[in-house]
Design a protein around this motif. Structure first.
Motif, short mmCIF file in Angstrom:
data_model
loop_
_atom_site.label_atom_id
_atom_site.label_comp_id
_atom_site.label_asym_id
_atom_site.label_seq_id
_atom_site.Cartn_x
_atom_site.Cartn_y
_atom_site.Cartn_z
N THR A 119 0.85 -1.18 0.00
CA THR A 119 0.00 0.00 0.00
C THR A 119 0.89 1.23 0.00
O THR A 119 1.92 1.25 0.67
CB THR A 119 -0.92 0.02 1.25
N SER A 141 -7.38 -3.01 5.26
CA SER A 141 -8.03 -1.79 5.77
C SER A 141 -7.13 -1.00 6.71
O SER A 141 -7.19 0.23 6.72
CB SER A 141 -9.36 -2.13 6.44
N ASP A 142 -6.29 -1.67 7.48
CA ASP A 142 -5.37 -0.95 8.37
C ASP A 142 -4.36 -0.13 7.57
O ASP A 142 -4.06 1.01 7.91
CB ASP A 142 -4.65 -1.91 9.32
N ARG A 143 -3.89 -0.67 6.46
CA ARG A 143 -2.93 0.06 5.61
C ARG A 143 -3.62 1.20 4.87
O ARG A 143 -3.05 2.28 4.70
CB ARG A 143 -2.26 -0.90 4.63
N ILE A 144 -4.86 0.98 4.44
CA ILE A 144 -5.62 2.04 3.75
C ILE A 144 -5.85 3.20 4.71
O ILE A 144 -5.69 4.37 4.35
CB ILE A 144 -6.95 1.48 3.19
N THR A 145 -6.20 2.88 5.96
CA THR A 145 -6.38 3.93 6.97
C THR A 145 -5.07 4.67 7.21
O THR A 145 -5.07 5.90 7.31
CB THR A 145 -6.89 3.30 8.29
N ALA A 146 -3.96 3.96 7.28
CA ALA A 146 -2.66 4.61 7.47
C ALA A 146 -2.35 5.54 6.30
O ALA A 146 -1.86 6.66 6.49
CB ALA A 146 -1.56 3.56 7.62
N GLN A 148 -4.52 7.11 4.40
CA GLN A 148 -5.39 8.28 4.56
C GLN A 148 -4.78 9.25 5.58
O GLN A 148 -4.77 10.47 5.36
CB GLN A 148 -6.79 7.86 5.02
N GLU A 149 -4.28 8.71 6.68
CA GLU A 149 -3.66 9.55 7.71
C GLU A 149 -2.41 10.25 7.18
O GLU A 149 -2.16 11.41 7.52
CB GLU A 149 -3.35 8.71 8.94
N ASP A 152 -3.54 13.14 5.01
CA ASP A 152 -3.99 14.20 5.90
C ASP A 152 -2.80 14.94 6.51
O ASP A 152 -2.74 16.17 6.51
CB ASP A 152 -4.88 13.61 7.00
N MET A 163 -12.97 7.22 -2.15
CA MET A 163 -12.53 5.85 -1.95
C MET A 163 -13.30 4.93 -2.88
O MET A 163 -14.49 5.12 -3.11
CB MET A 163 -12.72 5.41 -0.49
#
Length: 165
Positions: A119, A141-146, A148-149, A152, A163
């Motif tokens: 990712t 999903s944990d990597r996708i959230t990372a 996104q962060e 940001d 998304m």
């Protein structure tokens, strides 16, 4: 006392910076940096665009070239069908200038990539686009959230991130 607090809140809101839409999807005053983890050889290959700002690409590939460019970036299936192609020339560690045959250029910075190169978050200082890339269309999903962060943190307005499901 309540009136003074309310006045401070209202005045504080007036002082909040307003994002200039002419600068794309990120605050141009925010710091941005390419990841030190970047490894060009591990980054090459097919990617699925799991999230994007502005661009409608759904799959891209970074492929080797025989010329002077570090790699080619193309939207699949353009790599095999002669479609839109960007030649990438290295500008720095994890930073590239993408050039089309018509002379159009765009920067690509790899802002983050996970340890397994599954990712990544990419964008540029202009903020005219940004992508969350993944090797697979689902999962992680944990990597996708990372990712996104990271976008940001690098000044992107993630409320504008589209998304893919």
């Amino acid at each position: 006392m309540k009136l003074a607090f309310l006045a401070m809140v209202v005045l504080g809101g007036c002082a909040a910076p307003v994002r200039d839409a002419a600068h794309g999807f990120r605050d141009p005053k925010a710091l941005i940096g390419a990841t030190s983890r970047f490894d060009a050889a591990r980054f090459k290959g097919p990617w699925v665009v799991r999230g994007s700002f502005g661009d409608d690409a759904s799959q891209i590939a970074l492929v080797d070239t025989t010329g002077g460019a570090a790699f080619q970036l193309c939207a699949l299936p353009a790599c095999t069908g002669g479609g839109t192609l960007w030649l990438a020339s290295q500008k720095g560690h994890g930073r590239y200038v993408l050039s089309r045959p018509d002379g159009t250029t765009r920067e690509l910075w790899v802002l983050w990539v996970d340890e397994g190169f599954r990712t990544a978050a990419v964008g540029n200082p202009a903020g005219d686009y940004g992508w969350i890339l993944d090797r697979h269309p689902t999962g992680g999903s944990d990597r996708i959230t990372a990712a996104q962060e990271i976008l940001d943190f690098n000044g992107y307005d993630i409320s504008q991130l589209r998304m893919r499901k």
